[in-house]
Design a protein around this motif. Structure first.
Motif, mmCIF file in Angstrom:
data_model
loop_
_atom_site.group_PDB
_atom_site.id
_atom_site.type_symbol
_atom_site.label_atom_id
_atom_site.label_comp_id
_atom_site.label_asym_id
_atom_site.label_seq_id
_atom_site.Cartn_x
_atom_site.Cartn_y
_atom_site.Cartn_z
ATOM 1 N N THR B 432 0.808 -1.125 -0.124
ATOM 2 C CA THR B 432 -0.065 -0.267 0.051
ATOM 3 C C THR B 432 1.006 1.287 -0.127
ATOM 4 N N ARG B 433 0.286 2.430 0.000
ATOM 5 C CA ARG B 433 0.951 3.632 0.326
ATOM 6 C C ARG B 433 0.560 4.134 1.518
ATOM 7 N N LEU B 434 1.269 5.235 1.952
ATOM 8 C CA LEU B 434 0.985 5.914 3.227
ATOM 9 C C LEU B 434 -0.367 6.607 2.920
ATOM 10 N N ASP B 436 -3.389 8.931 2.910
ATOM 11 C CA ASP B 436 -3.758 10.203 2.718
ATOM 12 C C ASP B 436 -4.406 10.747 4.199
ATOM 13 N N ASP B 437 -5.370 9.975 4.405
ATOM 14 C CA ASP B 437 -6.354 10.543 5.688
ATOM 15 C C ASP B 437 -5.307 10.599 6.955
ATOM 16 N N GLN B 438 -4.569 9.885 7.264
ATOM 17 C CA GLN B 438 -3.477 9.530 8.367
ATOM 18 C C GLN B 438 -2.564 10.841 8.095
ATOM 19 N N LEU B 439 -2.098 11.012 6.932
ATOM 20 C CA LEU B 439 -1.054 12.240 6.725
ATOM 21 C C LEU B 439 -1.850 13.382 6.836
ATOM 22 N N PHE B 440 -2.978 13.564 6.627
ATOM 23 C CA PHE B 440 -3.783 14.749 6.797
ATOM 24 C C PHE B 440 -3.941 14.967 8.239
ATOM 25 N N TYR B 441 -4.355 13.793 8.874
ATOM 26 C CA TYR B 441 -4.910 14.194 10.300
ATOM 27 C C TYR B 441 -3.512 14.556 10.962
ATOM 28 N N CYS B 442 -2.397 13.951 10.758
ATOM 29 C CA CYS B 442 -1.118 14.454 11.407
ATOM 30 C C CYS B 442 -0.802 15.974 11.389
ATOM 31 N N VAL B 453 5.034 11.969 8.056
ATOM 32 C CA VAL B 453 5.861 10.854 7.275
ATOM 33 C C VAL B 453 6.550 9.854 8.282
ATOM 34 N N ALA B 454 7.667 10.479 8.952
ATOM 35 C CA ALA B 454 8.341 9.612 9.797
ATOM 36 C C ALA B 454 7.471 8.983 10.964
ATOM 37 N N LEU B 455 6.530 9.696 11.311
ATOM 38 C CA LEU B 455 5.516 9.344 12.352
ATOM 39 C C LEU B 455 4.898 7.927 11.999
ATOM 40 N N LEU B 456 4.113 8.024 10.763
ATOM 41 C CA LEU B 456 3.538 6.918 10.197
ATOM 42 C C LEU B 456 4.549 5.920 9.736
ATOM 43 N N VAL B 457 5.744 6.109 9.392
ATOM 44 C CA VAL B 457 6.505 4.941 8.918
ATOM 45 C C VAL B 457 6.979 4.123 10.203
ATOM 46 N N ASN B 458 7.114 4.997 11.372
ATOM 47 C CA ASN B 458 7.767 4.196 12.594
ATOM 48 C C ASN B 458 6.647 3.490 12.975
ATOM 49 N N GLY B 459 5.348 3.824 12.960
ATOM 50 C CA GLY B 459 4.261 3.048 13.357
ATOM 51 C C GLY B 459 4.180 1.563 12.550
ATOM 52 N N PHE B 460 4.526 2.055 11.184
ATOM 53 C CA PHE B 460 4.647 0.787 10.356
ATOM 54 C C PHE B 460 5.561 -0.201 10.498
ATOM 55 N N VAL B 461 6.709 0.234 11.182
ATOM 56 C CA VAL B 461 7.696 -0.669 11.302
ATOM 57 C C VAL B 461 7.997 -1.169 12.764
ATOM 58 N N LYS B 462 6.888 -0.866 13.513
ATOM 59 C CA LYS B 462 7.077 -0.833 14.869
ATOM 60 C C LYS B 462 7.280 -2.222 15.463
ATOM 61 N N ASP B 463 6.701 -3.265 14.749
ATOM 62 C CA ASP B 463 6.785 -4.526 15.034
ATOM 63 C C ASP B 463 8.222 -5.249 15.120
ATOM 64 N N VAL B 464 8.875 -4.552 14.208
ATOM 65 C CA VAL B 464 10.393 -4.859 14.012
ATOM 66 C C VAL B 464 11.344 -4.310 15.216
ATOM 67 N N LEU B 465 11.155 -2.956 15.164
ATOM 68 C CA LEU B 465 11.924 -2.263 15.936
ATOM 69 C C LEU B 465 11.965 -2.541 17.407
#
Lengths: 343, 489
Positions: B432-434, B436-442, B453-465
């Protein structure tokens, strides 16, 4: 590099082998030690095909030679039959179908192999016009010693709908490959499949869907079962070309292994070159649910019957997605009969 | 105020690849190119016994017969293997190696990279902070290994590979090449012929390694390749956590890094192996330069109930070709693979894992997150297989890809081979892509687009971090943000 070329030229190196990434689980070069002579022409009586009762007209190939053609404007339900008489030998056939814009075609395709080993290669070209609607049901019943490769290249125009269900019981080596050129533009594709394999049968269902434009939908569901020493192969590839935004593609492959010597190999691929897409695939392989089996047995259903019942329900999801009512009934009956025989 | 300072620092570090500096150090090289003589030269430089030289030469001869693999979804000009230095080492003085005798300039390099090489410096940190021992590899040699004495008291051997060949030849002979055979693949074979240094770890039975071990790889010399070899052996019931970091200077030429990592686990042993890979990725605009990272990593769970866990954060390298694998041989053994692969600019990454279930009741889990931005390509390629004897095998795989921008690509190529009726395999993947709704919200709540973007990406990779050791997790989170800098808008 195809079976057809090898049959034509007698050159074994033309056969795909394990070294070809797309054929790693369906090795033809390792299996076929020499190219057989061409299959003999067959003029005798051919039994009725599985879909004859539903079709308005039929097209018949016997041992790679066309015996009967459909009349123009015969109707929208056509039976397309490929019969191998099983007297050894190899044959190849190709056929092209053009579906005019805004028309409907139900293509009831059957591959009927009589007992005895044979090598068969079938190539189909299907062009679906703008706004046209095609449902292709493919029922493949080969002999256990046969080698059969069926390749369909499907070109869709904008707004077209192409729905397909492949039902197969496998062969010595068998590959049913479907390549779809998807233009996006509100065209819709459904590619389903089911395989029920026993003995030493092998079946490979391969699909490649290339989304070339915006707004395309693809939905895929393949379910299968392998028991004894059978081997099921599923390779699904979805390609989203640059700019093919708003593509919505889903692929699912779920399989049951019912013996310790059976094998299932799967490769669900996504190759995505556009960012505004929603693509997903899921793949599961496992045994029948012990709890469900226990429940059925506890209620007095013998183990074998319970297994067949649960497998039938498992594959049933694919059958239910068939739109043509008559074809759906034949497909359901085929599953029941096949499971009855395996059980 | 602290928060403000941190923000300023982060923004400042966003500017560029901050490890891209070069260091002028007096170095000695082997002549350019590869031949039997070069292999002999490297072996002689390291004072190796005859058997080691023979092993290398055999690998070299096998390599000549192999062909470079082309199946990965990466595209790069043909590598001229004769145009590289296979050995580059800082000139050193004679005498025993202790920290005081290490070239101060070298120490300065590691200080600049933020790697604590002085044991006191680590101790002087915050009270109760976790300590970790470091093996620092600079081009072709290990310059220093810290905390060796303290580790030795626990019975743990942690030293450079060259030292291990000299001091512990029986262990090296027993295990080297037993997980990744010399002719396993083209790059592993090349490594076997010319490997220069790397780390060696042996944890004796029942010992839990008292601190985290880590190796820091630095490529410095121009036109040189790095070919390190790491071997970790966890004996029965042993546990060790190992971290690996890597950086290189910014250069217009591509440099080759072909490493081999072998992990051996006996009964009930556990190894946790974490990597933060931040090699120079090449120029983001032109794609010039950067490291070719062709790595073979494999863990052999020989013992029953052994457990291995690979965690990797891949943000660097122009080309990545890397599939850390687990051979689950022991009954009830388990393997895990957690991966974040971030590609931006012109980077290409083809990475994933292999889980080979050979023993009964073996388990594996794969969580792979790929993020592509710019003109980059990121591919997940993995294999999960269960052999007829692997009854009760269980695998769960999840791979998700995130696309940022119109010109990048993300691919998922999983292979699943099930050969018995009592195993369960599950695999799911999404692209998928980031949102738009979540970006707009932030953004609506006052975050800049980049921060959102950094915030959403960090959420995306959280399981691994979450799988990374604490101090690495913070570092990795920052690294992911930096790698994606400039990818939006």
């Amino acid at each position: 590099m195809t079976l057809a070329t090898a049959l034509k030229t007698g050159d074994l190196t033309q056969l795909p082998s394990r070294r070809d990434e797309d054929w790693r689980w369906t090795d033809l070069r390792g299996l076929i030690r020499q190219v057989p002579p061409a299959s003999p022409a067959f003029d005798g009586e051919v039994e009725a095909g599985p879909f004859d009762a539903l079709a308005d007209d039929s097209i018949l190939f016997v041992n790679g030679r066309q015996r009967h053609a459909a009349t123009q404007g015969a109707g929208e339900t056509i039976a397309l039959r490929f019969v191998s008489t099983g007297e050894g030998g190899g044959h190849a056939a190709s056929y092209a179908i053009v579906v005019e814009p805004d028309t409907t075609l139900v293509l009831l395709e059957s591959h009927e192999g009589k007992a005895g080993g044979y090598l068969s290669d079938v190539t189909l070209d299907i062009a679906v016009g703008e706004g046209a609607r095609v449902e292709r049901i493919v029922l493949v019943e080969d002999d256990a010693e046969a080698v059969n490769v069926v390749t369909a290249e499907v070109d869709l125009a904008p707004g077209a709908t192409f729905n397909q269900t492949v039902l197969t019981s496998g062969a010595r080596r068998q590959r049913i490959e479907t390549r779809v050129n998807h233009p996006g533009a509100h065209a819709q594709v459904r590619l389903d499949g089911a395989y029920l394999l026993d003995g030493q049968r092998h079946a490979d269902q391969t699909t490649i869907v290339t989304h070339g434009g915006v707004d395309g939908v693809t939905s895929q569901l393949t379910k299968g079962m392998a028991t004894d020493q059978a081997r099921g192969v599923f390779q699904g590839r979805i390609v989203v070309a640059p700019g093919a935004d708003q593509t919505d593609a889903r692929m699912g492959h779920h399989a049951l292994i019912l013996s310790d010597k059976a094998e299932i190999d799967a490769k669900p691929e996504l190759l995505i070159f556009a960012d505004d897409v929603s693509c997903a695939h899921g793949n599961t392989i496992g045994a029948l649910d012990e709890d469900a089996l226990f429940y059925a047995e506890q209620r007095g259903i013998p183990e074998l019957e319970a297994k067949a019942m649960l497998t039938q329900a498992f594959v049933g999801e694919v059958i239910e997605r068939i739109e043509h009512e008559g074809a759906r009934e034949i497909a359901a009956a085929w599953v029941a009969a096949r499971l009855g025989r395996i059980g | 105020m602290a928060a403000v300072k941190e923000t300023i620092d982060t923004v400042a570090s966003l500017e560029k690849y901050e490890h891209g500096f070069t260091t002028e150090i007096d170095q000695e090289f082997a002549p350019k190119g590869l031949s039997e003589d070069i292999v002999r030269f490297i072996s002689a430089k390291k004072d190796e016994p005859e058997w080691m030289l023979e092993w290398r030469l055999e690998a070299y001869r096998r390599w000549l017969e192999l062909e470079e693999p082309t199946w990965a979804k990466v595209d790069y000009p043909k590598i001229d293997y004769q145009d590289t230095y296979y050995y580059a080492a800082p000139k050193k003085k004679d005498g025993p190696k202790s920290l005081d005798e290490v070239d101060p300039e070298l120490l300065a390099v590691y200080e600049k990279l933020g790697i604590p090489l002085k044991e006191q410096a680590v101790l002087a940190g915050v009270e109760g902070a976790p300590r970790y021992a470091v093996d620092a590899v600079f081009d072709s040699v290990s310059v220093v290994t810290t905390f060796k004495k303290e580790l030795a008291q626990a019975g743990v051997i942690f030293c450079s590979m060259s030292e291990a060949i000299r001091e512990h030849p029986e262990l090296v002979r027993q295990y080297l090449g037993s997980v990744v055979p010399t002719s396993d693949n083209y790059f592993a074979c090349l490594n076997s012929a010319v490997f220069s240094d790397g780390s060696f770890v042996y944890v004796p039975p029942g010992v839990r390694c008292p601190m985290e071990l880590s190796t820091y790889f630095r490529i410095n010399a121009k036109d040189s390749g790095q070919f390190e070899r790491t071997l970790i052996i966890a004996d029965k019931g042993a546990y060790v956590s190992y971290l690996e970091g890597c950086t290189a200077p910014m250069r217009d030429e591509n440099q080759l890094h072909a490493a081999v990592v072998e992990l051996v686990l006996l009964d009930d042993a556990e190894i946790k192996y974490s990597t933060v890979q931040n090699w120079y990725p090449g120029d983001p605009e032109t794609g010039k330069g950067g490291i070719y990272n062709f790595v073979t990593k494999r863990a052999d769970c020989r013992g029953d109930r052994s457990k291995v866990s690979w965690t990797q954060v891949e943000t660097g390298s122009a080309i990545t070709w890397k599939y850390p694998s687990c051979v689950l041989r022991g009954e009830g053994s388990s393997g895990e693979f957690y991966s974040i692969a971030v590609t931006n600019g012109h980077q290409q990454a083809d990475t994933g894992t292999k889980m080979i279930h050979l023993g009964a009741n073996t388990k594996s889990r794969i969580v792979a997150k790929g993020i592509s931005a710019g003109k980059s390509t990121s591919t997940y390629r993995g294999l999960v297989s269960a052999h007829p004897k692997a009854k009760g095998a269980r695998n769960f795989t999840q791979c998700d890809s995130l696309l940022i921008g119109k010109t990048c690509a993300a691919h998922t190529v999983p292979y699943i081979e099930a050969r018995n009726g009592q195993s369960v395999f599950e695999h799911e993947a999404t692209t998928t892509r980031l949102s738009d709704d979540q970006l707009f919200y932030c953004q609506q709540r006052g975050l800049s687009q980049e921060e959102a973007v950094a915030l959403l990406v960090n959420g995306f990779v959280k399981d691994v971090l979450q799988q990374l050791p604490m101090e690495f997790a913070v570092e990795a989170q920052k690294l992911v943000a930096i790698s994606l800098e400039g990818s939006v808008g």
